[in-house]
Design a protein around this motif. Structure first.
Motif, mmCIF file in Angstrom:
data_model
loop_
_atom_site.group_PDB
_atom_site.id
_atom_site.type_symbol
_atom_site.label_atom_id
_atom_site.label_comp_id
_atom_site.label_asym_id
_atom_site.label_seq_id
_atom_site.Cartn_x
_atom_site.Cartn_y
_atom_site.Cartn_z
ATOM 1 N N GLU A 15 -4.185 -6.799 11.769
ATOM 2 C CA GLU A 15 -3.212 -7.715 10.784
ATOM 3 C C GLU A 15 -2.978 -6.793 9.477
ATOM 4 O O GLU A 15 -3.662 -5.899 9.191
ATOM 5 C CB GLU A 15 -3.896 -8.560 10.311
ATOM 6 N N SER A 16 -1.611 -6.946 9.012
ATOM 7 C CA SER A 16 -1.277 -6.357 7.681
ATOM 8 C C SER A 16 -0.715 -7.397 6.877
ATOM 9 O O SER A 16 -0.064 -8.448 7.206
ATOM 10 C CB SER A 16 -0.293 -5.160 7.955
ATOM 11 N N TRP A 17 -1.009 -7.349 5.485
ATOM 12 C CA TRP A 17 -0.589 -8.282 4.645
ATOM 13 C C TRP A 17 0.515 -7.845 3.691
ATOM 14 O O TRP A 17 0.469 -6.783 3.417
ATOM 15 C CB TRP A 17 -2.070 -8.940 3.702
ATOM 16 N N ILE A 18 1.069 -8.643 3.529
ATOM 17 C CA ILE A 18 2.468 -8.459 2.568
ATOM 18 C C ILE A 18 2.418 -9.031 1.162
ATOM 19 O O ILE A 18 2.494 -10.344 1.207
ATOM 20 C CB ILE A 18 3.950 -8.605 2.965
ATOM 21 N N TRP A 19 1.774 -8.396 -0.031
ATOM 22 C CA TRP A 19 1.621 -9.026 -1.184
ATOM 23 C C TRP A 19 2.830 -9.312 -1.920
ATOM 24 O O TRP A 19 3.663 -8.133 -1.926
ATOM 25 C CB TRP A 19 0.488 -8.534 -1.942
ATOM 26 N N THR A 20 3.304 -10.490 -2.399
ATOM 27 C CA THR A 20 4.506 -10.469 -3.337
ATOM 28 C C THR A 20 3.937 -11.353 -4.523
ATOM 29 O O THR A 20 3.177 -12.000 -4.662
ATOM 30 C CB THR A 20 5.552 -11.264 -2.856
ATOM 31 N N ALA A 21 4.627 -10.548 -5.664
ATOM 32 C CA ALA A 21 4.316 -11.417 -7.141
ATOM 33 C C ALA A 21 5.820 -11.302 -7.594
ATOM 34 O O ALA A 21 6.602 -10.437 -7.737
ATOM 35 C CB ALA A 21 3.691 -10.550 -7.854
ATOM 36 N N CYS A 34 6.193 -5.920 -4.513
ATOM 37 C CA CYS A 34 5.689 -6.208 -3.261
ATOM 38 C C CYS A 34 4.783 -5.051 -2.780
ATOM 39 O O CYS A 34 4.837 -3.894 -3.336
ATOM 40 C CB CYS A 34 6.941 -6.090 -2.019
ATOM 41 N N GLU A 35 3.561 -5.457 -2.245
ATOM 42 C CA GLU A 35 2.677 -4.368 -1.821
ATOM 43 C C GLU A 35 2.306 -4.541 -0.349
ATOM 44 O O GLU A 35 2.101 -5.823 0.033
ATOM 45 C CB GLU A 35 1.403 -4.438 -2.650
ATOM 46 N N VAL A 36 2.245 -3.663 0.534
ATOM 47 C CA VAL A 36 1.620 -3.933 1.702
ATOM 48 C C VAL A 36 0.396 -3.122 2.030
ATOM 49 O O VAL A 36 -0.012 -1.978 1.609
ATOM 50 C CB VAL A 36 2.502 -3.169 3.026
ATOM 51 N N GLY A 37 -0.668 -3.935 2.651
ATOM 52 C CA GLY A 37 -1.975 -3.372 3.075
ATOM 53 C C GLY A 37 -2.943 -4.543 3.435
ATOM 54 O O GLY A 37 -2.211 -5.395 4.200
ATOM 55 N N ASP A 38 -3.995 -4.436 3.262
ATOM 56 C CA ASP A 38 -5.055 -5.506 3.827
ATOM 57 C C ASP A 38 -5.303 -6.476 3.060
ATOM 58 O O ASP A 38 -4.520 -6.633 1.913
ATOM 59 C CB ASP A 38 -6.429 -4.746 4.377
ATOM 60 N N TRP A 39 -6.049 -7.368 3.207
ATOM 61 C CA TRP A 39 -6.081 -8.675 2.478
ATOM 62 C C TRP A 39 -7.574 -8.490 1.396
ATOM 63 O O TRP A 39 -8.247 -9.494 1.458
ATOM 64 C CB TRP A 39 -6.349 -9.834 3.555
ATOM 65 N N GLU A 109 1.806 1.031 9.405
ATOM 66 C CA GLU A 109 1.954 0.439 8.096
ATOM 67 C C GLU A 109 3.185 0.989 7.526
ATOM 68 O O GLU A 109 3.646 0.337 6.560
ATOM 69 C CB GLU A 109 0.545 0.322 7.291
ATOM 70 N N GLU A 110 3.426 2.334 7.444
ATOM 71 C CA GLU A 110 4.073 2.890 6.828
ATOM 72 C C GLU A 110 5.841 2.417 7.080
ATOM 73 O O GLU A 110 6.549 2.382 6.166
ATOM 74 C CB GLU A 110 4.333 4.537 6.931
ATOM 75 N N ILE A 111 5.865 2.136 8.286
ATOM 76 C CA ILE A 111 7.283 1.595 8.783
ATOM 77 C C ILE A 111 7.390 0.286 8.308
ATOM 78 O O ILE A 111 8.598 -0.008 7.423
ATOM 79 C CB ILE A 111 7.637 1.552 10.257
ATOM 80 N N LEU A 112 6.498 -0.718 8.216
ATOM 81 C CA LEU A 112 6.420 -2.001 7.423
ATOM 82 C C LEU A 112 6.576 -1.888 6.026
ATOM 83 O O LEU A 112 7.525 -2.405 5.442
ATOM 84 C CB LEU A 112 5.090 -2.772 7.799
ATOM 85 N N ARG A 113 5.780 -1.006 5.389
ATOM 86 C CA ARG A 113 6.159 -0.618 3.904
ATOM 87 C C ARG A 113 7.700 -0.260 3.537
ATOM 88 O O ARG A 113 8.398 -0.743 2.471
ATOM 89 C CB ARG A 113 5.370 0.318 3.303
ATOM 90 N N GLY A 114 8.156 0.593 4.419
ATOM 91 C CA GLY A 114 9.463 1.016 4.151
ATOM 92 C C GLY A 114 10.692 0.000 4.406
ATOM 93 O O GLY A 114 11.325 -0.003 3.538
ATOM 94 N N SER A 115 10.440 -0.919 5.780
ATOM 95 C CA SER A 115 11.358 -1.813 5.657
ATOM 96 C C SER A 115 11.209 -3.097 4.657
ATOM 97 O O SER A 115 12.343 -3.436 4.262
ATOM 98 C CB SER A 115 10.997 -2.867 7.124
ATOM 99 N N VAL A 116 10.163 -3.270 4.110
ATOM 100 C CA VAL A 116 9.780 -4.302 3.049
ATOM 101 C C VAL A 116 10.621 -3.690 1.766
ATOM 102 O O VAL A 116 11.140 -4.172 1.013
ATOM 103 C CB VAL A 116 8.237 -4.698 2.696
#
Length: 126
Positions: A15-21, A34-39, A109-116
């Motif tokens: 799992e990977s989490w996308i944190w948003t504020a 946004c930040e991508v990482g674990d929980w 995770e790098e691809i997910l971070r770039g996409s977001v």
């Protein structure tokens, strides 16, 4: 919001989490970080350190938010937290890899971070 990385098979994925504020300015403008990482608290603090000073934080009851100042922290669901859910809906609509029950997935995770990040820039969230 979460998604998975790697293989779609249950034993092979992680799992990977996308944190948003969502930040609301005094003039009514809103934007998101946004930040991508674990929980974990570590990922939350990466996100928190990128936020401007706030008069109030409105969150759900997840334990990492205990780190926030108690006099400026409100736990609850409703109108204020729905702004975050709106951002999640836009991300899911723009990125097939984030939709529920999809054939699309992210391998790293790098691809997910770039996409977001690309969606956030396109939507002028950052």
């Amino acid at each position: 919001m979460w998604t998975y990385l790697g293989s779609r098979r249950r034993g092979m994925r992680r799992e990977s989490w996308i944190w948003t504020a969502v930040v609301e300015e005094e003039d009514g403008r809103t934007w998101a970080v946004c930040e991508v990482g674990d929980w974990s608290e570590e990922t939350f603090l990466k996100l928190y350190n990128r936020l401007p000073e706030a008069e109030m934080h409105i969150t759900d009851g997840y334990r990492v938010y205990d780190w926030l100042s108690h006099d400026r922290h409100v736990v609850g669901k409703g109108r204020e937290t729905n702004r975050n859910e709106e951002k999640h809906s836009v991300l899911r609509g723009k990125l097939n890899r984030l939709t529920r029950r999809t054939k699309g997935y992210t391998k790293s995770e790098e691809i997910l971070r770039g996409s977001v990040a690309l969606i956030c820039l396109q939507q002028a969230w950052i």
